[in-house]
Write a protein that holds these residues in place. Structure first.
Motif, mmCIF file in Angstrom:
data_model
loop_
_atom_site.group_PDB
_atom_site.id
_atom_site.type_symbol
_atom_site.label_atom_id
_atom_site.label_comp_id
_atom_site.label_asym_id
_atom_site.label_seq_id
_atom_site.Cartn_x
_atom_site.Cartn_y
_atom_site.Cartn_z
ATOM 1 N N SER A 94 -20.699 40.583 -14.073
ATOM 2 C CA SER A 94 -19.887 39.433 -13.683
ATOM 3 C C SER A 94 -18.578 39.525 -14.456
ATOM 4 O O SER A 94 -18.586 39.749 -15.670
ATOM 5 N N VAL A 95 -17.468 39.380 -13.748
ATOM 6 C CA VAL A 95 -16.150 39.481 -14.372
ATOM 7 C C VAL A 95 -15.374 38.194 -14.120
ATOM 8 O O VAL A 95 -15.108 37.830 -12.970
ATOM 9 N N VAL A 121 -23.862 43.356 -17.968
ATOM 10 C CA VAL A 121 -22.517 43.469 -18.529
ATOM 11 C C VAL A 121 -21.662 42.338 -17.977
ATOM 12 O O VAL A 121 -21.456 42.226 -16.763
ATOM 13 N N LEU A 122 -21.164 41.503 -18.869
ATOM 14 C CA LEU A 122 -20.338 40.364 -18.484
ATOM 15 C C LEU A 122 -18.985 40.457 -19.165
ATOM 16 O O LEU A 122 -18.906 40.669 -20.377
ATOM 17 N N VAL A 123 -17.925 40.295 -18.388
ATOM 18 C CA VAL A 123 -16.570 40.206 -18.930
ATOM 19 C C VAL A 123 -16.086 38.791 -18.643
ATOM 20 O O VAL A 123 -16.112 38.344 -17.486
ATOM 21 N N GLY A 124 -15.687 38.084 -19.692
ATOM 22 C CA GLY A 124 -15.361 36.682 -19.494
ATOM 23 C C GLY A 124 -14.177 36.203 -20.295
ATOM 24 O O GLY A 124 -13.564 36.953 -21.069
ATOM 25 N N LEU A 125 -13.866 34.924 -20.096
ATOM 26 C CA LEU A 125 -12.772 34.260 -20.778
ATOM 27 C C LEU A 125 -13.327 33.194 -21.708
ATOM 28 O O LEU A 125 -14.405 32.646 -21.458
ATOM 29 N N TYR A 193 -13.601 38.901 -23.248
ATOM 30 C CA TYR A 193 -14.687 39.401 -24.094
ATOM 31 C C TYR A 193 -15.653 40.164 -23.193
ATOM 32 O O TYR A 193 -15.642 40.023 -21.961
ATOM 33 N N ALA A 194 -16.508 40.985 -23.799
ATOM 34 C CA ALA A 194 -17.548 41.699 -23.061
ATOM 35 C C ALA A 194 -18.889 41.458 -23.737
ATOM 36 O O ALA A 194 -19.000 41.537 -24.957
#
Length: 206
Positions: A94-95, A121-125, A193-194
């Motif tokens: 999820s991005v 694997v998550l890329v977030g704010l 962030y990851a």
């Protein structure tokens, strides 16, 4: 590399490089126009994208007609997760979508849907809270300008929903460690962030 560029697209290679070898099924949550899903189709036998925006799902389907191992679901993640079988996916990504959902329940559901030995694997704010957060902002600006100029500017579909994150960077790290023991947290340069988590494989003794 996608034909478009944004801070989110910039981190797609990070996600793709994390797909386990021999992955059977991959899921991208908050898939938008399906750019990452189509890339995942080359790393997994089946790639599914889910998004609650019907406009985004229509765009994703139009752009993916030639892929026979790609599918999309027009649904809220809560409803989708409630119907999903445990261990359905070998990889979940999820991005820039996690801050649109409830953090704890989403991580719990993703962990349940992930197969033993699978990877999340998550890329977030996250939200700035300390002077160090703002200092990191300043350090990223030259890199942002260089990359944006190199790629001809930032391109985002106009229908993408925008929401400011509520959780701080520390709250994200602590919350992820609480929900997913052993998770790896990394602060990325371009205001992201990851989170990377490998679901343990049960061991049996006897």
């Amino acid at each position: 590399m996608s034909e478009q560029w944004s801070h989110n697209v910039h981190y797609h290679p990070l996600v793709l490089d994390s797909v386990p070898e021999g992955c059977d099924a991959a899921l991208d949550v908050g898939c938008g126009d399906g750019t990452l899903v189509r890339a995942l189709a080359s790393r997994a036998k089946r790639a599914t994208g889910i998004d609650r925006s019907r406009t985004m799902i229509r765009q994703a389907r139009r752009a993916s007609y030639q892929y026979d191992n790609v599918s999309y679901v027009d649904s809220d993640f809560v409803d989708f997760a409630a119907k999903a079988r445990d261990g359905s996916y070998g990889f979940i990504s999820s991005v820039a979508a996690l801050h649109h959902m409830d953090f704890d329940s989403t991580l719990t559901a993703m962990g349940r849907m992930l197969a033993p030995g699978g990877r999340l694997v998550l890329v977030g704010l996250a939200r700035h809270h300390t002077p160090l957060d703002w200092a990191r902002d300043i350090a990223a600006i030259p890199v942002h300008r260089f990359l944006a100029r190199r790629h001809g500017g930032i391109t985002e579909p106009p229908e993408v929903p925008v929401k400011d994150p509520i959780m701080t960077w520390d709250e994200v790290r602590q919350g992820a460690q609480r929900q997913l023991p052993g998770v790896q947290y990394r602060r990325l340069l371009l205001w992201r962030y990851a989170l990377t988590w490998d679901k343990p494989v049960p061991t049996f003794s006897g």
